[in-house]
Scaffold this active site. Structure first.
Site, PDB file in Angstrom:
ATOM      1  N   ALA A 187       0.841  -1.194   0.000  1.00 16.84           N
ATOM      2  CA  ALA A 187       0.000   0.000   0.000  1.00 16.84           C
ATOM      3  C   ALA A 187       0.877   1.246   0.000  1.00 16.84           C
ATOM      4  O   ALA A 187       2.073   1.187   0.281  1.00 16.84           O
ATOM      5  CB  ALA A 187      -0.914  -0.011   1.223  1.00 16.84           C
ATOM      6  N   GLY A 194      -0.197  -5.264   0.451  1.00 11.98           N
ATOM      7  CA  GLY A 194      -1.357  -5.167  -0.432  1.00 11.98           C
ATOM      8  C   GLY A 194      -1.093  -5.729  -1.808  1.00 11.98           C
ATOM      9  O   GLY A 194      -2.012  -6.181  -2.488  1.00 11.98           O
ATOM     10  N   GLU A 246      -1.660  -9.367  -1.419  1.00 11.20           N
ATOM     11  CA  GLU A 246      -3.103  -9.574  -1.304  1.00 11.20           C
ATOM     12  C   GLU A 246      -3.787  -9.416  -2.660  1.00 11.20           C
ATOM     13  O   GLU A 246      -4.735 -10.142  -2.968  1.00 11.20           O
ATOM     14  CB  GLU A 246      -3.680  -8.595  -0.280  1.00 11.20           C
ATOM     15  N   GLU A 260       3.086  -6.342   7.150  1.00 10.53           N
ATOM     16  CA  GLU A 260       2.300  -5.338   7.868  1.00 10.53           C
ATOM     17  C   GLU A 260       2.567  -5.338   9.370  1.00 10.53           C
ATOM     18  O   GLU A 260       2.502  -4.285  10.016  1.00 10.53           O
ATOM     19  CB  GLU A 260       0.803  -5.569   7.619  1.00 10.53           C
TER      20      GLU A 260
END
Length: 260
Positions: free
Chosen positions: A65, A111, A114, A134
């Site tokens: 992210a 992310g 993911e 994370e």
């Protein structure tokens, strides 16, 4: 005017989606909204059978992210709603009624990992690294990682990867079943295109129902899953594609499917 960060190319029933947000293709708000628009387009385009998703360059598929956007959310209510907006885009890709292939051509973190696991198939170049770091920021995977990863690698290994936060190599990822195959650096797109070209010659009516049967059946009790498979199998026998496929087999020729 903002530069376009997600590029879409269409050719011979294949869509190629490239995230181009240098230097590491991070998942910003703009990237998220452009991914939604691109996959809306792919979903509605009956000529597209397979979608390939990758990152520009050779450093990263997506390195996570955009952490620069995080401070504006710290200590504020309403985070759940914003996260669910992100989930909606990832779910849109996950449940696209067409096969998807991710080409992991570098760092695939947070992310980005993911996002990669929303795709049906993952091809990793040998220099790629995958991870969910994370925990090192005092947070945890909030883009579906806690739900999708255990379904792919099992609960214990998924927890280890998320608790420890360290990356793994492409070769370790293939052993876990996290990626389907590892290819030489620079060869990921060629491998994906070869696979996509083969898949794109088949019936989208059948391909979409394979995906639906697997995705829905995975979350059902076994006998309910078998019943759902039987329903979908009955549906495919009502299509023009099954007539063409069976006729071509009997006539000893290659089938030409309608892709609609």
């Amino acid at each position: 005017m903002n530069t376009q960060l997600v590029k879409l190319e269409k050719n011979d029933h294949i869509a190629i989606v490239t995230i181009d947000n240098p230097p590491l293709n991070v998942l910003s708000g703009q990237v998220t909204s452009e991914l939604k628009a691109v996959f809306d387009d792919i979903a509605s385009d009956n000529d597209i059978v397979v979608a390939i998703l990758t990152g520009a360059g050779s450093r990263a598929f997506m390195a996570g992210a955009d952490i620069k956007e995080f401070p504006q959310s710290i200590g504020k209510a309403g985070m759940k709603d914003r996260v669910l907006e992100q989930h909606a885009v990832f779910n849109q890709i996950d449940f696209l009624p067409k096969p998807t292939i991710a080409v992991l051509n570098g760092l695939t973190f947070g992310g980005g990992c993911e996002l990669a696991i929303t795709c049906d198939i993952r091809i990793a170049e040998e220099h790629a690294q995958l991870g969910l770091p994370e925990i090192k920021l005092g947070i945890f995977p909030g883009g579906g990682g806690t739900q999708r990863l255990p379904r792919i690698v099992g609960e214990a290994k998924a927890k280890e990867l998320m608790f420890v936060g360290d990356p793994i190599s492409a070769h370790e990822a293939v052993k876990l079943g996290l990626v389907n195959k590892v290819v030489a650096t620079g060869q990921g797109m060629n491998a994906a295109l070869a696979m996509a070209k083969k898949i794109s010659g088949y019936s989208l009516q059948a391909l979409s129902r394979i995906k639906k049967a697997v995705d829905e059946g995975t979350n059902m009790e076994f006998h309910a899953g078998i019943e759902r498979e039987a329903e979908l199998f009955g549906e495919v026998f009502l299509t023009e594609d099954v007539k063409e496929g069976v006729s071509a087999f009997i006539e000893k020729r290659e089938p030409v499917f309608a892709h609609k």
